[in-house]
Design a protein around this motif. Structure first.
Motif, PDB file in Angstrom:
ATOM      1  N   LYS A 101     -53.804  26.401  90.381  1.00  0.00           N
ATOM      2  CA  LYS A 101     -52.590  25.832  90.109  1.00  0.00           C
ATOM      3  C   LYS A 101     -52.345  26.333  88.612  1.00  0.00           C
ATOM      4  O   LYS A 101     -52.994  26.283  87.765  1.00  0.00           O
ATOM      5  CB  LYS A 101     -52.322  24.233  89.966  1.00  0.00           C
ATOM      6  CG  LYS A 101     -52.109  23.782  91.611  1.00  0.00           C
ATOM      7  CD  LYS A 101     -51.836  22.184  91.294  1.00  0.00           C
ATOM      8  CE  LYS A 101     -51.577  21.882  92.739  1.00  0.00           C
ATOM      9  NZ  LYS A 101     -50.993  20.472  92.405  1.00  0.00           N
ATOM     10  N   ARG A 102     -51.231  26.929  88.215  1.00  0.00           N
ATOM     11  CA  ARG A 102     -50.713  27.585  87.261  1.00  0.00           C
ATOM     12  C   ARG A 102     -50.036  26.796  86.355  1.00  0.00           C
ATOM     13  O   ARG A 102     -48.976  26.135  86.705  1.00  0.00           O
ATOM     14  CB  ARG A 102     -50.088  28.982  87.408  1.00  0.00           C
ATOM     15  CG  ARG A 102     -51.037  30.040  88.107  1.00  0.00           C
ATOM     16  CD  ARG A 102     -50.026  30.913  88.502  1.00  0.00           C
ATOM     17  NE  ARG A 102     -49.582  31.824  87.393  1.00  0.00           N
ATOM     18  CZ  ARG A 102     -49.986  32.921  86.535  1.00  0.00           C
ATOM     19  NH1 ARG A 102     -51.345  33.191  87.011  1.00  0.00           N
ATOM     20  NH2 ARG A 102     -49.533  33.259  85.667  1.00  0.00           N
ATOM     21  N   VAL A 103     -50.420  26.362  85.146  1.00  0.00           N
ATOM     22  CA  VAL A 103     -49.753  25.358  84.139  1.00  0.00           C
ATOM     23  C   VAL A 103     -49.725  25.895  82.882  1.00  0.00           C
ATOM     24  O   VAL A 103     -50.104  26.937  82.532  1.00  0.00           O
ATOM     25  CB  VAL A 103     -50.343  23.811  84.124  1.00  0.00           C
ATOM     26  CG1 VAL A 103     -50.561  23.284  85.596  1.00  0.00           C
ATOM     27  CG2 VAL A 103     -51.824  23.963  83.632  1.00  0.00           C
ATOM     28  N   TYR A 151     -57.639  24.151  86.959  1.00  0.00           N
ATOM     29  CA  TYR A 151     -56.413  24.888  86.637  1.00  0.00           C
ATOM     30  C   TYR A 151     -56.438  26.087  85.835  1.00  0.00           C
ATOM     31  O   TYR A 151     -57.292  26.300  85.200  1.00  0.00           O
ATOM     32  CB  TYR A 151     -55.359  23.906  85.807  1.00  0.00           C
ATOM     33  CG  TYR A 151     -54.812  22.610  86.582  1.00  0.00           C
ATOM     34  CD1 TYR A 151     -53.944  22.822  87.264  1.00  0.00           C
ATOM     35  CD2 TYR A 151     -55.691  21.411  86.595  1.00  0.00           C
ATOM     36  CE1 TYR A 151     -53.378  21.298  87.829  1.00  0.00           C
ATOM     37  CE2 TYR A 151     -55.275  20.163  87.283  1.00  0.00           C
ATOM     38  CZ  TYR A 151     -54.253  20.207  88.041  1.00  0.00           C
ATOM     39  OH  TYR A 151     -53.733  18.975  88.620  1.00  0.00           O
ATOM     40  N   LYS A 175     -41.361  28.735  83.694  1.00  0.00           N
ATOM     41  CA  LYS A 175     -41.718  28.523  85.202  1.00  0.00           C
ATOM     42  C   LYS A 175     -41.422  30.111  85.945  1.00  0.00           C
ATOM     43  O   LYS A 175     -42.193  30.081  86.707  1.00  0.00           O
ATOM     44  CB  LYS A 175     -40.683  27.574  85.718  1.00  0.00           C
ATOM     45  CG  LYS A 175     -40.801  27.236  87.262  1.00  0.00           C
ATOM     46  CD  LYS A 175     -39.642  26.173  87.580  1.00  0.00           C
ATOM     47  CE  LYS A 175     -39.783  25.877  89.063  1.00  0.00           C
ATOM     48  NZ  LYS A 175     -38.547  25.197  89.609  1.00  0.00           N
ATOM     49  N   ASP A 176     -40.346  30.722  85.588  1.00  0.00           N
ATOM     50  CA  ASP A 176     -40.302  31.824  86.358  1.00  0.00           C
ATOM     51  C   ASP A 176     -41.283  33.064  85.946  1.00  0.00           C
ATOM     52  O   ASP A 176     -41.519  33.657  86.700  1.00  0.00           O
ATOM     53  CB  ASP A 176     -38.756  32.413  86.026  1.00  0.00           C
ATOM     54  CG  ASP A 176     -37.737  31.485  86.481  1.00  0.00           C
ATOM     55  OD1 ASP A 176     -37.990  30.762  87.503  1.00  0.00           O
ATOM     56  OD2 ASP A 176     -36.329  31.396  86.220  1.00  0.00           O
ATOM     57  N   LYS A 211     -44.814  31.696  86.968  1.00  0.00           N
ATOM     58  CA  LYS A 211     -44.922  30.864  88.123  1.00  0.00           C
ATOM     59  C   LYS A 211     -45.785  29.603  88.018  1.00  0.00           C
ATOM     60  O   LYS A 211     -46.760  29.557  88.832  1.00  0.00           O
ATOM     61  CB  LYS A 211     -45.546  32.083  89.046  1.00  0.00           C
ATOM     62  CG  LYS A 211     -45.027  33.468  89.256  1.00  0.00           C
ATOM     63  CD  LYS A 211     -43.580  33.371  89.467  1.00  0.00           C
ATOM     64  CE  LYS A 211     -42.935  34.619  89.479  1.00  0.00           C
ATOM     65  NZ  LYS A 211     -41.460  34.729  89.785  1.00  0.00           N
ATOM     66  N   ILE A 212     -45.465  28.855  86.918  1.00  0.00           N
ATOM     67  CA  ILE A 212     -46.256  27.731  86.879  1.00  0.00           C
ATOM     68  C   ILE A 212     -45.701  26.522  87.473  1.00  0.00           C
ATOM     69  O   ILE A 212     -44.663  26.583  87.798  1.00  0.00           O
ATOM     70  CB  ILE A 212     -46.148  27.421  85.166  1.00  0.00           C
ATOM     71  CG1 ILE A 212     -44.715  27.023  84.761  1.00  0.00           C
ATOM     72  CG2 ILE A 212     -46.907  28.328  84.217  1.00  0.00           C
ATOM     73  CD1 ILE A 212     -44.658  26.480  83.233  1.00  0.00           C
ATOM     74  N   THR A 213     -46.490  25.746  87.990  1.00  0.00           N
ATOM     75  CA  THR A 213     -46.017  24.639  88.896  1.00  0.00           C
ATOM     76  C   THR A 213     -45.905  23.343  88.020  1.00  0.00           C
ATOM     77  O   THR A 213     -45.419  22.206  88.538  1.00  0.00           O
ATOM     78  CB  THR A 213     -46.999  24.379  89.960  1.00  0.00           C
ATOM     79  OG1 THR A 213     -48.281  23.810  89.692  1.00  0.00           O
ATOM     80  CG2 THR A 213     -47.004  25.666  90.734  1.00  0.00           C
ATOM     81  N   GLY A 214     -46.535  23.322  86.867  1.00  0.00           N
ATOM     82  CA  GLY A 214     -46.513  22.167  85.871  1.00  0.00           C
ATOM     83  C   GLY A 214     -46.654  22.659  84.308  1.00  0.00           C
ATOM     84  O   GLY A 214     -47.153  23.580  83.949  1.00  0.00           O
ATOM     85  N   VAL A 228     -40.790  21.099  87.130  1.00  0.00           N
ATOM     86  CA  VAL A 228     -42.194  21.238  87.222  1.00  0.00           C
ATOM     87  C   VAL A 228     -42.796  19.702  87.217  1.00  0.00           C
ATOM     88  O   VAL A 228     -42.175  19.096  86.779  1.00  0.00           O
ATOM     89  CB  VAL A 228     -42.794  22.209  86.129  1.00  0.00           C
ATOM     90  CG1 VAL A 228     -42.175  23.509  86.115  1.00  0.00           C
ATOM     91  CG2 VAL A 228     -42.411  21.558  84.699  1.00  0.00           C
ATOM     92  N   ASP A 229     -44.143  19.979  87.581  1.00  0.00           N
ATOM     93  CA  ASP A 229     -44.763  18.606  87.453  1.00  0.00           C
ATOM     94  C   ASP A 229     -45.323  18.299  85.874  1.00  0.00           C
ATOM     95  O   ASP A 229     -45.542  19.446  85.030  1.00  0.00           O
ATOM     96  CB  ASP A 229     -46.166  18.705  88.548  1.00  0.00           C
ATOM     97  CG  ASP A 229     -45.651  18.662  89.653  1.00  0.00           C
ATOM     98  OD1 ASP A 229     -44.565  18.096  90.152  1.00  0.00           O
ATOM     99  OD2 ASP A 229     -46.477  19.442  90.555  1.00  0.00           O
TER     100      ASP A 229
END
Length: 224
Positions: free
Chosen positions: A3-5, A27, A86-87, A90-93, A117-118
């Motif tokens: 997961k990318r944050v 992560y 995010k774009d 490509k992070i999710t949080g 995002v989270d």
């Protein structure tokens, strides 16, 4: 796939512990995010110069993204920047180093939600666990120095102190949170397990910042 944050980054011990914890949990921390007020030209978190944060990013091999904002547009600009990250990455949080203050978590969760995002809080704990968290940092291999104190609770003798066993013992003799969660003191991390290079700090001087006093280094560089 990891997961990318992104990670909210002040330069101090809490965000460094958060970074270490996230990586240990699998992560991928793609970037460090630091807010900078137009009014001051220093970071919101610790009143630190941008160059000092850039050095940490270079030593950690993680890009730093500065979010320029005003006090009035802080949340708006933060959400806008996270949407862009995010774009871009490509992070999710987005992760924060907060420990137990509910109002901080509420803000972080609302802004993350607005950005799509989270919100992650890898260090989230109870107030009573602050001593244990500080002890964990002291024994972690990371090196940090006290660079700012709130003058209503700590005097300038605390500036320049390393976060070691002596600090761990002495801070428990005060009335403040041992981790300085309410801004009683701030730190700067200059070396540790994730650092490819050490940040050498020299020629310190005291400067006055409203209700706080800060340790400012005139020279600093990366060394192998």
């Amino acid at each position: 796939m990891k997961k990318r944050v992104a990670l909210s980054w002040s330069g101090g011990k809490d965000c460094c512990m958060a970074l270490d914890t996230l990586i240990q949990k699998g992560y991928e921390v793609t970037c460090l995010v630091t807010t900078v007020p137009k009014e001051l030209g220093r970071t919101f978190g610790h009143g630190e110069r941008m160059d000092m944060i850039r050095l940490q990013g270079e030593a950690l091999s993680i890009p730093v993204h500065f979010i320029e904002c005003t006090y009035e547009t802080y949340t708006e600009q933060f959400v806008k920047a996270v949407r862009i990250l995010k774009d871009q990455y490509k992070i999710t949080g987005i992760a924060y180093g907060d420990l137990y203050l509910d109002e901080h978590r509420d803000w972080g969760e609302k802004t993350a939600n607005a950005a799509g995002v989270d919100a992650l809080y890898p260090l989230w704990s109870k107030k009573e666990e602050a001593v244990s968290l500080l002890e964990s940092f002291v024994h972690s291999g990371y090196k940090a120095i006290v660079i700012r104190v709130r003058e209503d609770v700590l005097d300038e003798s605390w500036l320049g102190r390393l976060l070691d066993e002596s600090f761990l013992q002495d801070v428990q003799m005060t009335t403040i949170c041992p981790m300085g969660e309410s801004g009683e003191y701030h730190t700067y991390v200059y070396d540790g397990p994730l650092f490819s290079k050490k940040i050498q700090l020299e020629n310190a001087e005291y400067i006055q910042l409203e209700t706080t006093k800060k340790l400012e280094f005139k020279s600093y560089l990366l060394i192998d």
